[in-house]
Design a protein around this motif. Structure first.
Motif, mmCIF file in Angstrom:
data_model
loop_
_atom_site.group_PDB
_atom_site.id
_atom_site.type_symbol
_atom_site.label_atom_id
_atom_site.label_comp_id
_atom_site.label_asym_id
_atom_site.label_seq_id
_atom_site.Cartn_x
_atom_site.Cartn_y
_atom_site.Cartn_z
ATOM 1 N N TYR A 173 9.194 -35.714 94.375
ATOM 2 C CA TYR A 173 9.678 -36.611 93.586
ATOM 3 C C TYR A 173 10.345 -36.142 92.220
ATOM 4 O O TYR A 173 10.278 -36.649 91.114
ATOM 5 N N ASN A 174 10.935 -35.037 92.421
ATOM 6 C CA ASN A 174 11.759 -34.400 91.212
ATOM 7 C C ASN A 174 10.887 -33.956 90.091
ATOM 8 O O ASN A 174 11.207 -33.870 88.998
ATOM 9 N N VAL A 175 9.751 -33.605 90.448
ATOM 10 C CA VAL A 175 8.904 -33.052 89.421
ATOM 11 C C VAL A 175 8.579 -31.673 89.596
ATOM 12 O O VAL A 175 8.160 -31.187 90.675
ATOM 13 N N CYS A 506 20.256 -34.643 76.115
ATOM 14 C CA CYS A 506 19.298 -34.279 77.016
ATOM 15 C C CYS A 506 18.778 -33.040 76.444
ATOM 16 O O CYS A 506 19.588 -31.791 76.635
ATOM 17 N N VAL A 510 14.910 -29.441 82.122
ATOM 18 C CA VAL A 510 14.220 -30.768 82.713
ATOM 19 C C VAL A 510 14.772 -32.267 82.709
ATOM 20 O O VAL A 510 15.002 -32.978 83.585
ATOM 21 N N PRO A 511 14.817 -32.586 81.213
ATOM 22 C CA PRO A 511 15.578 -33.968 81.179
ATOM 23 C C PRO A 511 16.596 -33.851 81.544
ATOM 24 O O PRO A 511 17.222 -35.072 82.137
ATOM 25 N N TYR A 513 17.930 -32.587 84.386
ATOM 26 C CA TYR A 513 17.814 -32.702 85.650
ATOM 27 C C TYR A 513 17.490 -34.095 85.979
ATOM 28 O O TYR A 513 18.056 -34.581 87.050
ATOM 29 N N GLN A 514 16.451 -34.622 85.146
ATOM 30 C CA GLN A 514 16.133 -36.091 85.313
ATOM 31 C C GLN A 514 17.203 -37.049 85.387
ATOM 32 O O GLN A 514 17.445 -38.088 86.165
ATOM 33 N N MET A 517 19.217 -37.022 88.240
ATOM 34 C CA MET A 517 18.721 -37.717 89.556
ATOM 35 C C MET A 517 18.300 -39.129 89.396
ATOM 36 O O MET A 517 18.609 -39.928 90.385
ATOM 37 N N GLU A 518 18.085 -39.608 88.156
ATOM 38 C CA GLU A 518 17.960 -41.018 87.752
ATOM 39 C C GLU A 518 19.364 -41.925 87.961
ATOM 40 O O GLU A 518 19.313 -43.264 88.525
ATOM 41 N N GLN A 522 23.582 -36.339 91.656
ATOM 42 C CA GLN A 522 23.540 -34.986 92.310
ATOM 43 C C GLN A 522 24.464 -34.658 93.208
ATOM 44 O O GLN A 522 24.793 -33.330 93.286
#
Length: 608
Positions: A173-175, A506, A510-511, A513-514, A517-518, A522
């Motif tokens: 889940y990309n976490v 960002c 992590v932000p 990367y999110q 992905m959102e 990618q």
């Protein structure tokens, strides 16, 4: 009659004749399948009804075990008989649940084949629950692109060395996840045994074709784990070439000081005695009130789960040595305290007047500020290889200056009531050894700084600066540290990232990367996303093994001598990964299926 023979031959080939022959052949013989069909269906229905009941009861027992594990409660009591008033939390919880559930109450009162509350069943349920969670984690690790391992060794009350293993990776889940995996028993905590245990576990988790997935290894607390030539990190890198050793920056001071003390008994004794000061006052408000009146400054409290080498402890005792002497003498001579307190206060008086203790107090009072300064410098965001090299070089000069001024330190020791437990020559030798060890271990820990340099490429605060002057040196260091990255494509992607104001918003890896992905970027920014995965997976600021260490201590507290290794692993897993247990779909059913197939059982748990 004339054509009878001809008619008979013709009749023998008809369908009616053949059907009658068949019926005549089966005349008097019953159709067993038809007769058994109803009975067979009834038997299956009864079997499945019994399975439903057994699985329901076992699911309730699993819920009770999960509750005890999640809140770190001891399952067993001293007396688990029916008439016992203190049967233990698990039995008590089952009895309470039966008062709310008629089916469970009926089962407990009338069960003869399978009751489900014995110690054996508890252990088997724990083992099955542990296996189910580890399989879930294994699936996540297999799907992850990069993995980092974190390990910490500690000993339980039976002096059995335990190695806590934690896996860090980005899940489906990309976490980012830091999963406790297990406690591994180590007979002898040397580099060879620890490396062998880790490599065996990693070979089961990471197939040989995916060796490049392991990109970082973090060890905190075990002196034998570090060592460029023969330590655990070197042995792991021989197999997993991309598994760079990264020390725990949040506990950098602890690591350096612990390495210095682990090999020098006198220094280890000094820090043990130093920790006794805050422990003495923390146990009694009456003692603390005397400390406040005389000294006017509280001693920093030691952490319950870590070695406390914070510079405040050294500085407070050094700066308030005379006041502490007065405080302890007041406690000793006032007559208002019990004999144990007065005796301990007398011991601290003799300690503060001891020549050796004062020598080490003065020595570490000089060393601590430089170590703290190095720690603060390497926490800055805007760093590069030149900055790191300069900071370490400056730290080395400071340690060398302290080393050369050992005799000066000796002269500054208060002369009152000297008790020479160590001669000047021995003190000088140990102090030099401390300085040499601190410098050697610091240099070794900072041998790899590629992850720090790589992180500067994706700091949002630096994007405007990078847009004007591309950080070529940082890019070269990144590709050298992580050869799986495509340098040319990464440079092109980063140039676009730096020029686009959307990415600057960002703050953090992590932000960012999110965001990729959102927005399904990618594929467009494949190399940048790979670099982000590496940076996020690498534990730069904290060691998750710290959490495991404290949880291990709490679990060992309530199950000191009666817990096997399997129970320890299962209870730790239920405590630390309670979210997996809670969120995993059909967790109880998976545990029951494994429980049913573990061995031949008299009770029925599998459907027909």
């Amino acid at each position: 009659m004339k054509h009878l023979s001809e008619k008979i031959k013709k009749h023998e080939h008809t369908k009616m004749h053949m059907d009658n022959c068949l019926k005549f052949a089966l005349l008097g013989k019953a159709n067993i399948a038809t007769q058994l069909d109803d009975g067979h269906r009834l038997c299956i229905r009864r079997h499945n009804d019994e399975v439903d009941k057994n699985r329901y009861i076992l699911s309730k027992l699993i819920d009770c075990v999960k509750f005890c594990g999640a809140f770190e409660l001891a399952l067993r009591g001293h007396d688990e008989t029916e008439a016992s008033e203190n049967p233990g939390i698990f039995r008590g919880l089952v009895n309470f649940a039966s008062s709310l559930d008629a089916a469970l109450k009926e089962h407990l009162e009338g069960a003869t084949v399978f009751r489900g509350t014995s110690k054996t069943i508890q252990n088997e349920l724990l083992d099955c629950m542990l296996t189910v969670v580890k399989e879930y984690i294994h699936e996540e690790v297999t799907a992850a692109d990069y993995i980092a391992i974190q390990a910490d060794e500690t000993s339980d009350v039976s002096v059995q060395c335990q190695l806590a293993l934690v896996l860090r990776y980005i899940d489906r889940y990309n976490v980012i996840q830091e999963r406790f995996f297990e406690f591994m028993p180590i007979e002898n905590a040397n580099a060879e045994n620890i490396a062998q245990a880790l490599l065996e576990r990693m070979s089961a988790l990471i197939p040989p074709k995916d060796k490049t997935k392991l990109i970082a290894q973090v060890y905190d607390g075990a002196s034998v784990m570090r060592g460029a030539t023969g330590g655990v990190q070197r042995k792991v890198m021989d197999v997993y070439e991309n598994a760079h050793y990264v020390h725990c920056y949040a506990h950098q001071l602890n690591l350096v000081m612990q390495q210095a003390t682990s090999k020098i008994p006198k220094v280890s004794t000094f820090f043990s005695e130093l920790g006794g000061f805050c422990a003495f006052f923390s146990r009694s408000p009456k003692r603390t009130s005397v400390l406040d009146d005389v000294v006017g400054s509280r001693l920093p409290r030691a952490c319950a789960t870590r070695w406390n080498f914070h510079s405040r402890s050294v500085n407070t005792v050094y700066e308030h040595r005379d006041d502490l002497l007065k405080c302890f003498k007041t406690i000793q001579d006032s007559g208002n305290f019990d004999a144990v307190t007065a005796r301990e206060a007398g011991g601290f008086v003799r300690m503060l007047e001891d020549d050796t203790f004062c020598f080490f107090l003065q020595l570490f009072h000089k060393i601590m500020p430089h170590v703290d300064m190095l720690f603060q410098q390497l926490q800055k965001r805007n760093i590069d290889p030149i900055f790191i090299k300069a900071a370490i070089s400056k730290f080395a000069d400071s340690i060398r200056n302290i080393r050369s001024s050992i005799f000066t330190v000796q002269e500054e020791i208060p002369a009152a009531k000297r008790q020479r437990t160590l001669g000047p020559a021995e003190q000088h030798r140990i102090a030099i050894e401390v300085c040499d060890t601190i410098w050697a271990q610091t240099k070794e820990r900072f041998a790899f700084t590629g992850h720090l340099v790589s992180s500067t490429l994706l700091h949002g605060e630096l994007f405007s600066q990078h847009a004007k002057t591309f950080p070529s040196a940082a890019l070269n260091a990144t590709v050298e540290a992580y050869p799986m990255l495509n340098k040319a494509r990464l440079k092109t992607e980063l140039s676009l990232v730096y020029e686009n104001p959307e990415f600057e918003k960002c703050s953090g890896a992590v932000p960012l990367y999110q965001f990729f992905m959102e927005n399904n970027l990618q594929c467009t920014f494949s190399e940048t996303v790979n670099l982000l995965k590496i940076l996020i997976t690498t534990p730069m600021t904290s060691a998750e093994s710290e959490r495991c260490f404290s949880t291990l201590k709490r679990i060992k507290t309530f199950l000191r001598s009666t817990m096997s290794q399997e129970r320890l692993n299962a209870l730790a897993m239920l405590s630390m990964e309670k979210k997996i247990v809670k969120d995993m779909p059909n967790f109880n059913n998976k545990v029951i299926d494994r429980f049913a197939t573990q061995k031949e059982r008299r009770a029925k748990f599998l459907y027909k």
